[in-house]
Design an enzyme around this catalytic site. Structure first.
Site, PDB file in Angstrom:
ATOM      1  N   HIS A  14     -20.727 -15.619 -60.760  1.00 20.97           N
ATOM      2  CA  HIS A  14     -21.242 -16.288 -59.560  1.00 20.97           C
ATOM      3  C   HIS A  14     -21.509 -17.767 -59.842  1.00 20.97           C
ATOM      4  O   HIS A  14     -21.268 -18.624 -58.995  1.00 20.97           O
ATOM      5  CB  HIS A  14     -22.558 -15.648 -59.095  1.00 20.97           C
ATOM      6  CG  HIS A  14     -22.416 -14.231 -58.625  1.00 20.97           C
ATOM      7  ND1 HIS A  14     -22.964 -13.171 -59.303  1.00 20.97           N
ATOM      8  CD2 HIS A  14     -21.797 -13.713 -57.547  1.00 20.97           C
ATOM      9  CE1 HIS A  14     -22.694 -12.049 -58.659  1.00 20.97           C
ATOM     10  NE2 HIS A  14     -21.988 -12.352 -57.589  1.00 20.97           N
ATOM     11  N   GLN A  74     -20.486  -2.419 -45.910  1.00 18.74           N
ATOM     12  CA  GLN A  74     -19.297  -2.350 -46.765  1.00 18.74           C
ATOM     13  C   GLN A  74     -19.388  -1.244 -47.813  1.00 18.74           C
ATOM     14  O   GLN A  74     -18.508  -1.117 -48.654  1.00 18.74           O
ATOM     15  CB  GLN A  74     -19.001  -3.709 -47.415  1.00 18.74           C
ATOM     16  CG  GLN A  74     -19.991  -4.153 -48.479  1.00 18.74           C
ATOM     17  CD  GLN A  74     -19.714  -5.584 -48.925  1.00 18.74           C
ATOM     18  OE1 GLN A  74     -19.969  -6.553 -48.217  1.00 18.74           O
ATOM     19  NE2 GLN A  74     -19.170  -5.736 -50.122  1.00 18.74           N
TER      20      GLN A  74
END
Ligand code: PAF
Length: 282
Positions: free
Chosen positions: A37, A61
């Site tokens: 990230h 999701q």
């Protein structure tokens, strides 16, 4: 750095930045931030003036038997990492803020790209991803958004969605960041036991060997896939979910690797599902 939980407030602040001519960079995440990230954040910083990181574990999701409940939530630690890396805003909405009662509008991903690899194995996953990313794009209105190559199919789907739904956003895909032993960084690596962690790099080793064979002239998908399967299956702890080679133009599985192809793997180590991939290109 500011932390914003409300959609209205995030929009107001970002609109004001845009009025002042600042370029907005966006890194959507589900938190539990790691160096993968951070590399996306660094890229966003290079490409923009005001970096927004969203931290939201998106329920739509995840399938009913997946890890939504136990997905690691490490907001305090994430905050420190964002602060150190000069993030301008963390957008951290609640589920209620993103999906108020009676929410019923979704972005459906159809066609071949949604029916192979993770699309075939995780029903509704990309519908949830496309829906939340569309919402986030409408809230953040970024000029540029950064996604990781580890989630290659997701990155392809988002690029296609941006083109087809006319989002005025540049999508940048940043290369996979790996541990020293080759394991692709992922928040889900936190689930691995010591024993599982020790053999997890076999996935990368398998991809490397397939790439090596491809470079030496092997173009038959069956043979390349078998090589990957054999290496991963050399540990009884692994259970392969899929090993597939698809054309990156249309996501059709290929018999012969002639144009640019994506070699993608998903495998379970215990209950943890790991994914990785590489691009095969002549
Ligand atoms: O890649 C992820 O972490 C997620 O799928 C994303 C893009 C943040 C959407 O929830």
């Amino acid at each position: 750095m500011i932390i914003v939980e409300s959609i209205k407030e995030a929009k107001e602040i970002i609109r004001e930045k845009k009025r002042r001519g600042l370029k907005i960079g966006f890194v959507p995440t589900m938190g539990c931030l790691h160096l993968g990230h951070i590399s996306l954040i660094e890229k966003a910083r290079k490409l923009s003036d005001y970096v927004v990181v969203s931290i939201f574990v998106n329920p739509t999701q995840f399938g009913p038997n997946e890890d939504y409940d136990k997905y690691p939530r490490t907001f305090e630690q994430d905050k420190i990492m964002c602060e150190i890396h000069n993030v301008s805003m963390i957008f951290h909405p609640s589920v209620q803020e993103m999906y108020p009662q009676n929410f019923s509008t979704f972005v459906e991903v159809t066609g071949q790209i949604s029916q192979v690899l993770c699309g075939a194995k995780r029903e509704g996953h990309f519908r949830g991803v496309a829906t939340v990313v569309s919402k986030l794009f409408n809230i953040v209105e970024p000029d540029v958004a950064i996604f990781g190559q580890k989630d290659a199919q997701q990155a392809f789907i988002i690029k296609k969605m941006v083109k087809e739904l006319d989002f005025p956003i540049e999508i940048v895909v940043s290369e996979t960041v790996r541990e020293e032993d080759g394991l692709a960084m992922s928040s889900r690596n936190n689930y691995l036991s010591k024993e599982e962690r020790a053999i997890a790099p076999l996935i990368k080793k398998a991809l490397d060997e397939a790439e090596e064979a491809f470079k030496k002239g092997e173009t038959k998908a069956e043979i390349l896939k078998k090589k990957v399967e054999q290496i991963i299956n050399s540990s009884p702890l692994f259970k392969i979910d899929y090993v597939e080679i698809v054309d990156t133009e249309n996501f059709n599985p290929v018999d012969e690797v002639s144009s640019e192809s994506l070699l993608a793997v998903a495998a379970f180590l215990g209950k943890t599902r790991l994914i990785d991939n590489l691009i095969l290109k002549k």
